[in-house]
Design a protein around this motif. Sequence first.
Motif, PDB file in Angstrom:
ATOM      1  N   ASN A 145       0.799  -1.234   0.000  1.00 14.05           N
ATOM      2  CA  ASN A 145       0.000   0.000   0.000  1.00 14.05           C
ATOM      3  C   ASN A 145       0.832   1.284   0.000  1.00 14.05           C
ATOM      4  O   ASN A 145       0.341   2.359   0.345  1.00 14.05           O
ATOM      5  N   THR A 146       2.092   1.168  -0.434  1.00 13.19           N
ATOM      6  CA  THR A 146       2.932   2.371  -0.532  1.00 13.19           C
ATOM      7  C   THR A 146       2.633   3.143  -1.812  1.00 13.19           C
ATOM      8  O   THR A 146       2.647   4.377  -1.825  1.00 13.19           O
ATOM      9  N   PHE A 147       2.387   2.435  -2.896  1.00 15.96           N
ATOM     10  CA  PHE A 147       2.070   3.123  -4.153  1.00 15.96           C
ATOM     11  C   PHE A 147       1.123   2.295  -5.011  1.00 15.96           C
ATOM     12  O   PHE A 147       1.058   1.078  -4.907  1.00 15.96           O
ATOM     13  N   GLY A 148       0.377   3.006  -5.846  1.00 15.48           N
ATOM     14  CA  GLY A 148      -0.499   2.409  -6.839  1.00 15.48           C
ATOM     15  C   GLY A 148      -0.315   3.146  -8.148  1.00 15.48           C
ATOM     16  O   GLY A 148       0.653   3.903  -8.322  1.00 15.48           O
ATOM     17  N   LEU A 149      -1.246   2.981  -9.058  1.00 21.09           N
ATOM     18  CA  LEU A 149      -1.130   3.642 -10.363  1.00 21.09           C
ATOM     19  C   LEU A 149      -1.166   5.165 -10.216  1.00 21.09           C
ATOM     20  O   LEU A 149      -0.435   5.883 -10.905  1.00 21.09           O
ATOM     21  N   GLY A 150      -2.005   5.657  -9.305  1.00 19.46           N
ATOM     22  CA  GLY A 150      -2.092   7.098  -9.088  1.00 19.46           C
ATOM     23  C   GLY A 150      -0.770   7.696  -8.647  1.00 19.46           C
ATOM     24  O   GLY A 150      -0.419   8.819  -9.031  1.00 19.46           O
ATOM     25  N   TRP A 151      -0.007   6.951  -7.853  1.00 22.85           N
ATOM     26  CA  TRP A 151       1.306   7.415  -7.407  1.00 22.85           C
ATOM     27  C   TRP A 151       2.255   7.550  -8.584  1.00 22.85           C
ATOM     28  O   TRP A 151       2.983   8.547  -8.705  1.00 22.85           O
ATOM     29  N   PHE A 152       2.259   6.555  -9.480  1.00 26.41           N
ATOM     30  CA  PHE A 152       3.104   6.630 -10.676  1.00 26.41           C
ATOM     31  C   PHE A 152       2.748   7.865 -11.504  1.00 26.41           C
ATOM     32  O   PHE A 152       3.627   8.583 -11.987  1.00 26.41           O
ATOM     33  N   VAL A 153       1.447   8.089 -11.698  1.00 26.31           N
ATOM     34  CA  VAL A 153       0.988   9.203 -12.530  1.00 26.31           C
ATOM     35  C   VAL A 153       1.379  10.549 -11.926  1.00 26.31           C
ATOM     36  O   VAL A 153       1.804  11.465 -12.640  1.00 26.31           O
ATOM     37  N   LYS A 154       1.243  10.693 -10.600  1.00 25.60           N
ATOM     38  CA  LYS A 154       1.474  11.984  -9.951  1.00 25.60           C
ATOM     39  C   LYS A 154       2.943  12.244  -9.629  1.00 25.60           C
ATOM     40  O   LYS A 154       3.409  13.386  -9.646  1.00 25.60           O
ATOM     41  N   VAL A 155       3.706  11.170  -9.336  1.00 25.48           N
ATOM     42  CA  VAL A 155       5.093  11.331  -8.910  1.00 25.48           C
ATOM     43  C   VAL A 155       6.080  11.071 -10.045  1.00 25.48           C
ATOM     44  O   VAL A 155       7.114  11.724 -10.151  1.00 25.48           O
ATOM     45  N   GLY A 156       5.758  10.092 -10.884  1.00 23.83           N
ATOM     46  CA  GLY A 156       6.694   9.678 -11.926  1.00 23.83           C
ATOM     47  C   GLY A 156       6.752  10.619 -13.115  1.00 23.83           C
ATOM     48  O   GLY A 156       5.874  11.458 -13.323  1.00 23.83           O
ATOM     49  N   THR A 157       7.807  10.480 -13.891  1.00 24.67           N
ATOM     50  CA  THR A 157       7.960  11.263 -15.122  1.00 24.67           C
ATOM     51  C   THR A 157       7.961  10.319 -16.321  1.00 24.67           C
ATOM     52  O   THR A 157       8.325   9.148 -16.219  1.00 24.67           O
ATOM     53  N   ILE A 158       7.576  10.862 -17.452  1.00 26.93           N
ATOM     54  CA  ILE A 158       7.484  10.059 -18.675  1.00 26.93           C
ATOM     55  C   ILE A 158       8.879   9.801 -19.233  1.00 26.93           C
ATOM     56  O   ILE A 158       9.628  10.745 -19.491  1.00 26.93           O
ATOM     57  N   THR A 159       9.231   8.539 -19.390  1.00 24.74           N
ATOM     58  CA  THR A 159      10.514   8.203 -20.012  1.00 24.74           C
ATOM     59  C   THR A 159      10.342   7.778 -21.473  1.00 24.74           C
ATOM     60  O   THR A 159      11.305   7.709 -22.223  1.00 24.74           O
ATOM     61  N   ARG A 160       9.114   7.492 -21.850  1.00 23.99           N
ATOM     62  CA  ARG A 160       8.806   7.207 -23.251  1.00 23.99           C
ATOM     63  C   ARG A 160       7.295   7.129 -23.408  1.00 23.99           C
ATOM     64  O   ARG A 160       6.606   6.612 -22.539  1.00 23.99           O
ATOM     65  N   VAL A 161       6.795   7.664 -24.503  1.00 22.48           N
ATOM     66  CA  VAL A 161       5.366   7.551 -24.766  1.00 22.48           C
ATOM     67  C   VAL A 161       5.133   7.485 -26.271  1.00 22.48           C
ATOM     68  O   VAL A 161       5.786   8.179 -27.046  1.00 22.48           O
ATOM     69  N   ASP A 162       4.231   6.607 -26.684  1.00 19.21           N
ATOM     70  CA  ASP A 162       3.822   6.489 -28.084  1.00 19.21           C
ATOM     71  C   ASP A 162       2.412   7.061 -28.216  1.00 19.21           C
ATOM     72  O   ASP A 162       1.497   6.628 -27.506  1.00 19.21           O
ATOM     73  N   ILE A 163       2.248   8.018 -29.121  1.00 20.59           N
ATOM     74  CA  ILE A 163       0.945   8.619 -29.381  1.00 20.59           C
ATOM     75  C   ILE A 163       0.431   8.085 -30.716  1.00 20.59           C
ATOM     76  O   ILE A 163       1.162   8.088 -31.710  1.00 20.59           O
ATOM     77  N   ALA A 164      -0.815   7.610 -30.718  1.00 20.97           N
ATOM     78  CA  ALA A 164      -1.387   7.044 -31.943  1.00 20.97           C
ATOM     79  C   ALA A 164      -2.611   7.844 -32.384  1.00 20.97           C
ATOM     80  O   ALA A 164      -3.411   8.288 -31.555  1.00 20.97           O
ATOM     81  N   VAL A 165      -2.729   8.012 -33.704  1.00 22.56           N
ATOM     82  CA  VAL A 165      -3.890   8.682 -34.303  1.00 22.56           C
ATOM     83  C   VAL A 165      -4.421   7.785 -35.416  1.00 22.56           C
ATOM     84  O   VAL A 165      -3.661   7.366 -36.293  1.00 22.56           O
TER      85      VAL A 165
END
Length: 335
Positions: free
Chosen positions: A143-163
């Motif tokens: 219970n130290t972290f969940g997905l919300g923790w990653f989203v709020k604390v973490g930074t993006i190291t790679r992202v693929d955007i699709a259209v």
Amino acid sequence: MKIIFNVVTSSNKKLGIPKTRIAYKVESKKGVYVLHPIIDNISITAKIEDLKIAQNVAYWVGKANQEGGLPLYSLKELGKYKNKETGRYKASAILRVDKEAGALIQIGLPGYPCAIRLEFNPAHFSQGAIDKMDLYLKELSKNTFGLGWFVKVGTITRVDIAVDILGVEFNDLVVQLREDRKVKLYVDKEGGLQTVTSLLDKGFKNMAYDKRAEIQEKGKYSEFEDYPRCRVEWRIGKTKKKLVSLGDIKCPWGSASIIFPPSQPPTGVQDHVWSLFLDACRFRGRDHALSQLPLPLREKFKNAVDDPNNQIWRAKELWSKLPESLKLSVMSKYY
């Protein structure tokens, strides 16, 4: 939910797309719609401050044998991410949420602080699956972290955007992704263009391809069935941005161009000459194709292919839709 786009497939089934998914309709091209940009894959890296928690997470990710009650699998067991087992991380495992959805978890050498990386494709997750992953992460970290923790604390190291572009065959388009990069082209058995790939640094690549053909080849389900569907995928490397600030990044599509030229030639030009010219545009590039024409024809062909009504890729407009798209994603409740 309001439906503004209806198509009839070859099986005579009528399909509808909610208004919220459509970025814009290409008014000059009947039946062509461009959908909102979506996150097709994302990698988020954060720091664990508690050394004991980091050691516990590293232990279970390293074992990856489900003994702890979590669906963690080794990369070798699933035959995936073979190139991700690097010395940068102490342990790596796949958190398998359901048949379609899974996430790669990698954790560094426990120290202060300890880096942990989460990589997954939100498009493969239902709302129930994304919520289940959040629970698994909390269980893994006591219970130290969940997905919300990653989203709020973490930074993006790679992202693929699709259209996705609906209503046009990929082989009818003239695609240019980056002017300053090498390009690889792939054709189907009939010689039609199926994929355009722009090669970037560190093995990264941007792509435009026939999404419908890919789905049919893999035998997977498609919500659009056999309706023409093209996809553009754009990779953004390491940033210092958090997910909620992704839209603040400068639009990366500045030099991209996707033209849907008319199949009918300009007045006085034979059909086969126009067809050969368009193929030259697709395989050699617009500028090169024009340079091969005799001067009397060059201006006529240039005006015909460069008509603003043929341009269906509106980079700034699409990028401006990204924040709105993020709000509609399965991850929105964790922002």
